[in-house]
Design a protein around this motif. Sequence first.
Motif, PDB file in Angstrom:
ATOM      1  N   UNK A  78     -43.217  25.572  -6.050  1.00 26.63           N
ATOM      2  CA  UNK A  78     -43.996  24.357  -5.819  1.00 26.63           C
ATOM      3  C   UNK A  78     -44.718  23.927  -7.095  1.00 26.63           C
ATOM      4  N   UNK A  79     -45.279  24.891  -7.817  1.00 21.89           N
ATOM      5  CA  UNK A  79     -46.122  24.582  -8.980  1.00 21.89           C
ATOM      6  C   UNK A  79     -45.363  23.864 -10.083  1.00 21.89           C
ATOM      7  N   UNK A  80     -44.217  24.373 -10.487  1.00 21.45           N
ATOM      8  CA  UNK A  80     -43.524  23.788 -11.634  1.00 21.45           C
ATOM      9  C   UNK A  80     -43.020  22.366 -11.374  1.00 21.45           C
ATOM     10  N   UNK A  81     -42.420  22.075 -10.219  1.00 20.26           N
ATOM     11  CA  UNK A  81     -42.070  20.677  -9.959  1.00 20.26           C
ATOM     12  C   UNK A  81     -43.293  19.758  -9.978  1.00 20.26           C
ATOM     13  N   UNK A  82     -44.403  20.221  -9.382  1.00 21.20           N
ATOM     14  CA  UNK A  82     -45.618  19.394  -9.359  1.00 21.20           C
ATOM     15  C   UNK A  82     -46.174  19.190 -10.768  1.00 21.20           C
ATOM     16  N   UNK A  83     -46.204  20.258 -11.566  1.00 27.21           N
ATOM     17  CA  UNK A  83     -46.660  20.133 -12.953  1.00 27.21           C
ATOM     18  C   UNK A  83     -45.872  19.067 -13.692  1.00 27.21           C
ATOM     19  N   UNK A  84     -44.560  19.106 -13.529  1.00 30.61           N
ATOM     20  CA  UNK A  84     -43.713  18.194 -14.290  1.00 30.61           C
ATOM     21  C   UNK A  84     -43.803  16.761 -13.780  1.00 30.61           C
ATOM     22  N   UNK A  85     -44.139  16.618 -12.509  1.00 30.91           N
ATOM     23  CA  UNK A  85     -44.387  15.278 -11.979  1.00 30.91           C
ATOM     24  C   UNK A  85     -45.637  14.685 -12.625  1.00 30.91           C
ATOM     25  N   UNK A  86     -46.653  15.510 -12.851  1.00 29.28           N
ATOM     26  CA  UNK A  86     -47.902  15.044 -13.466  1.00 29.28           C
ATOM     27  C   UNK A  86     -47.770  14.909 -14.983  1.00 29.28           C
ATOM     28  N   UNK A  87     -47.260  15.951 -15.634  1.00 31.01           N
ATOM     29  CA  UNK A  87     -47.224  15.973 -17.100  1.00 31.01           C
ATOM     30  C   UNK A  87     -46.120  15.085 -17.676  1.00 31.01           C
ATOM     31  N   UNK A  88     -45.042  14.923 -16.925  1.00 32.88           N
ATOM     32  CA  UNK A  88     -43.942  14.082 -17.398  1.00 32.88           C
ATOM     33  C   UNK A  88     -42.927  14.853 -18.214  1.00 32.88           C
ATOM     34  N   UNK A  89     -41.656  14.603 -17.949  1.00 33.37           N
ATOM     35  CA  UNK A  89     -40.568  15.277 -18.653  1.00 33.37           C
ATOM     36  C   UNK A  89     -39.832  14.259 -19.513  1.00 33.37           C
ATOM     37  N   UNK A  90     -39.556  14.638 -20.755  1.00 32.02           N
ATOM     38  CA  UNK A  90     -38.728  13.827 -21.649  1.00 32.02           C
ATOM     39  C   UNK A  90     -37.675  14.739 -22.271  1.00 32.02           C
ATOM     40  N   UNK A  91     -36.679  14.141 -22.870  1.00 35.69           N
ATOM     41  CA  UNK A  91     -35.636  14.931 -23.536  1.00 35.69           C
ATOM     42  C   UNK A  91     -36.227  15.776 -24.653  1.00 35.69           C
ATOM     43  N   UNK A  92     -37.207  15.232 -25.384  1.00 30.50           N
ATOM     44  CA  UNK A  92     -37.844  15.987 -26.463  1.00 30.50           C
ATOM     45  C   UNK A  92     -38.606  17.194 -25.923  1.00 30.50           C
ATOM     46  N   UNK A  93     -39.269  17.018 -24.779  1.00 26.78           N
ATOM     47  CA  UNK A  93     -40.013  18.134 -24.198  1.00 26.78           C
ATOM     48  C   UNK A  93     -39.068  19.202 -23.651  1.00 26.78           C
ATOM     49  N   UNK A  94     -37.943  18.766 -23.109  1.00 26.77           N
ATOM     50  CA  UNK A  94     -36.935  19.734 -22.673  1.00 26.77           C
ATOM     51  C   UNK A  94     -36.409  20.518 -23.872  1.00 26.77           C
ATOM     52  N   UNK A  95     -36.235  19.836 -24.995  1.00 27.67           N
ATOM     53  CA  UNK A  95     -35.770  20.504 -26.215  1.00 27.67           C
ATOM     54  C   UNK A  95     -36.825  21.494 -26.715  1.00 27.67           C
ATOM     55  N   UNK A  96     -38.100  21.120 -26.651  1.00 27.51           N
ATOM     56  CA  UNK A  96     -39.176  22.032 -27.056  1.00 27.51           C
ATOM     57  C   UNK A  96     -39.150  23.313 -26.220  1.00 27.51           C
ATOM     58  N   UNK A  97     -38.917  23.174 -24.922  1.00 22.23           N
ATOM     59  CA  UNK A  97     -38.871  24.343 -24.038  1.00 22.23           C
ATOM     60  C   UNK A  97     -37.700  25.241 -24.393  1.00 22.23           C
TER      61      UNK A  97
END
Length: 425
Positions: free
Chosen positions: A95-114
């Motif tokens: 539950x936490x990670x989907x909710x975090x990403x809904x709030x913080x926002x996901x971009x291709x650059x952030x996916x690359x950082x991860x």
Amino acid sequence: MLILQHKSFSDRITDVFFVVLPLSFFLPIKFYNLIIVCFILFIPILRLKPNLKNRTELWILSAPFTIFLYGFILDISDGYVLRAWSEIEHYLSFILFPCFMIFYGVTTDRARLSKISFFTCCVLAALICFAVAFNKNMTDHDRIVSNWNFQETMDFYEQNPIGLINWGFFLYTELSSPIDFHPVYLGIFYVIAIVFGYSILHRTLPIWSKILIVSGTLLLVGQVFLLSGKMPVVILFLIMAGHGIYLLIRKKGRTKYWFITMLFLLIIAMPLLFPASIYRINSGMKSIFAKNLPENDEYGNTHRMYLWKTTLKLIQEKPLSGYGLYGSRLELENEYTGKYFNSHNQYLMILLVSGVVGLLIFITCHFWFLLSAIRARDYIFLTFLLTVLLILMTENFITRHKGIVFYAFFNSLFLINTYQNSDRK
């Protein structure tokens, strides 16, 4: 640098989130929880608002949690309130990670950082584990070898010594214990990190960056074989073989020939450099076709077959309702006369916990994830999913903390990023 100067404080904190969370998977659970709390507190401080366009992905990503929530409710109805909570809290990451990403926002650059963060952490973990293991081997070799549990493996190493480094010493615990990891889980981490490293190489990078990434990738390949977990080795070969076939069919140029050559050399080198991996895979295949499954062999390959057989027997008694999270643990302990062994198959464990309906929910969700990855031609996401689905056949990968956070984070990251990229198109 110019890009960073134009970023707001909120964006920079968000970028940190996507770098730090993969790092936390390698830390003790107390540090992980502390990091999670910090990022929860940042949501109101930064005045972050949920992206309501991602509601569909949120519901789909949260659906697997309902399987374990049902098991939690069953435990409470049976009177195991405290134990039920201690079991369900491990699954909150769904539950936490989907909710975090809904709030913080996901971009291709952030996916690359991860991906970069996770790859770097795996390389550092491999270096630390190898250094500690090598030091122990040189200073306390006899005690380490005499304490090895797997007699069949020890017999193999006594007949096949390799210089000062005894490969039996480098199996499992000594190459994973310095960072407190289950060796098979660490092997899967390395496999996915290898995929991430290979994908990063396709970007325009300085030559020194490419040398570091290639060196780190080769180190991780070696560590997968040294850990000698059967499924991580098999999965790595399947990924490499699948990619080789793809290159031969779809790509032109020298790249595919370099890759095929490296794959061929690795196949030739494997029995010479990593004899333990070949030995363990062969012994595992023999166990599959064994007629008698010894119940008291807690360390041999046949024990896993016995666990599957025992779990299936329990499932047949309650195929629809299941036993609950803690209830299933009690049933397995009773079957093993006071000892606890998990089912070593996540699909069987889901059946044991929540019955047929729970397994159908799990399969349906993953069919959706796979379809999303295929439609988006996101081969990294697809490889991640197939790797997880394969390891679930022999391990309760999303029952332990390190497996849950790894799966929940990257599954949420890739799915949301895939949908957002398709919306932009």
